[in-house]
Design a protein around this motif. Structure first.
Motif, PDB file in Angstrom:
ATOM      1  N   MET A  10       4.522 -81.459  32.713  1.00 10.12           N
ATOM      2  CA  MET A  10       5.195 -82.743  32.899  1.00 10.12           C
ATOM      3  C   MET A  10       4.293 -83.789  33.568  1.00 10.12           C
ATOM      4  SD  MET A  10       8.455 -82.383  31.805  1.00 10.12           S
ATOM      5  CE  MET A  10       9.422 -83.529  32.730  1.00 10.12           C
ATOM      6  N   SER A  11       3.190 -83.372  34.166  1.00 10.71           N
ATOM      7  CA  SER A  11       2.263 -84.335  34.765  1.00 10.71           C
ATOM      8  C   SER A  11       1.645 -85.231  33.696  1.00 10.71           C
ATOM      9  CB  SER A  11       1.148 -83.608  35.513  1.00 10.71           C
ATOM     10  OG  SER A  11       1.667 -82.880  36.587  1.00 10.71           O
ATOM     11  N   CYS A  12       1.389 -84.674  32.536  1.00 12.70           N
ATOM     12  CA  CYS A  12       0.797 -85.443  31.433  1.00 12.70           C
ATOM     13  C   CYS A  12       1.827 -85.850  30.389  1.00 12.70           C
ATOM     14  CB  CYS A  12      -0.301 -84.631  30.760  1.00 12.70           C
ATOM     15  SG  CYS A  12      -1.619 -84.149  31.890  1.00 12.70           S
ATOM     16  N   THR A  40      -4.979 -89.320  27.060  1.00 11.86           N
ATOM     17  CA  THR A  40      -6.063 -88.339  26.986  1.00 11.86           C
ATOM     18  C   THR A  40      -7.376 -88.843  27.578  1.00 11.86           C
ATOM     19  OG1 THR A  40      -6.642 -89.070  24.761  1.00 11.86           O
ATOM     20  CG2 THR A  40      -5.091 -87.216  24.937  1.00 11.86           C
ATOM     21  N   GLU A  41      -7.412 -90.077  28.020  1.00 12.50           N
ATOM     22  CA  GLU A  41      -8.628 -90.636  28.608  1.00 12.50           C
ATOM     23  C   GLU A  41      -8.700 -90.302  30.093  1.00 12.50           C
ATOM     24  OE1 GLU A  41     -11.089 -92.345  27.004  1.00 12.50           O
ATOM     25  OE2 GLU A  41     -10.034 -91.861  25.156  1.00 12.50           O
ATOM     26  N   TYR A  42      -9.891 -90.064  30.590  1.00 11.39           N
ATOM     27  CA  TYR A  42     -10.112 -89.723  31.993  1.00 11.39           C
ATOM     28  C   TYR A  42      -9.464 -90.747  32.917  1.00 11.39           C
ATOM     29  CZ  TYR A  42     -12.562 -88.602  36.330  1.00 11.39           C
ATOM     30  OH  TYR A  42     -12.850 -88.266  37.616  1.00 11.39           O
ATOM     31  N   LYS A  43      -9.675 -92.020  32.632  1.00  2.25           N
ATOM     32  CA  LYS A  43      -9.179 -93.106  33.473  1.00  2.25           C
ATOM     33  C   LYS A  43      -7.651 -93.187  33.512  1.00  2.25           C
ATOM     34  CE  LYS A  43      -9.689 -96.536  29.787  1.00  2.25           C
ATOM     35  NZ  LYS A  43      -8.358 -96.492  29.306  1.00  2.25           N
ATOM     36  N   ASP A  44      -6.986 -92.568  32.544  1.00  7.93           N
ATOM     37  CA  ASP A  44      -5.523 -92.615  32.503  1.00  7.93           C
ATOM     38  C   ASP A  44      -4.891 -91.783  33.613  1.00  7.93           C
ATOM     39  OD1 ASP A  44      -5.497 -94.273  30.251  1.00  7.93           O
ATOM     40  OD2 ASP A  44      -5.651 -92.544  28.910  1.00  7.93           O
TER      41      ASP A  44
END
Length: 91
Positions: free
Chosen positions: A68-70, A81-85
């Motif tokens: 649920m975190s993503c 799916t991007e690191y900065k997200d």
């Protein structure tokens, strides 16, 4: 006549709902990978879903993060799916 109307309405309702996934129109994974026949509750320890089959393979700490975190909605394809997200730049 009322019984016939009820039956027709019920069959129409089943037809409309059948095959509609709360996970989005393009979701083609069998329900049994995550859900049991006795209920819709998901136990990630018993799941047979392989995240490596997606565009985001779980590696390192991502293997231990709660789903649920993503996946903040049931439409899993909308997960970022991007690191900065998810991560702050430490610089």
């Amino acid at each position: 006549m009322l019984k016939l109307s009820f039956t027709f309405s019920f069959l129409l309702w089943i037809t409309v709902l059948y095959g509609q996934s709360p996970h989005g129109k393009s979701f083609e994974i069998d329900c049994s990978y995550c859900h049991t026949a006795t209920g819709w509750k998901v136990d990630s320890k018993n799941m047979s879903f392989d995240h490596d089959s997606t565009k985001f393979k779980l590696a390192g700490q991502h293997k231990t993060v709660d789903c649920m975190s993503c996946h903040q909605s049931l439409e899993f394809s909308t997960a970022k799916t991007e690191y900065k997200d998810c991560h702050n730049d430490l610089h």
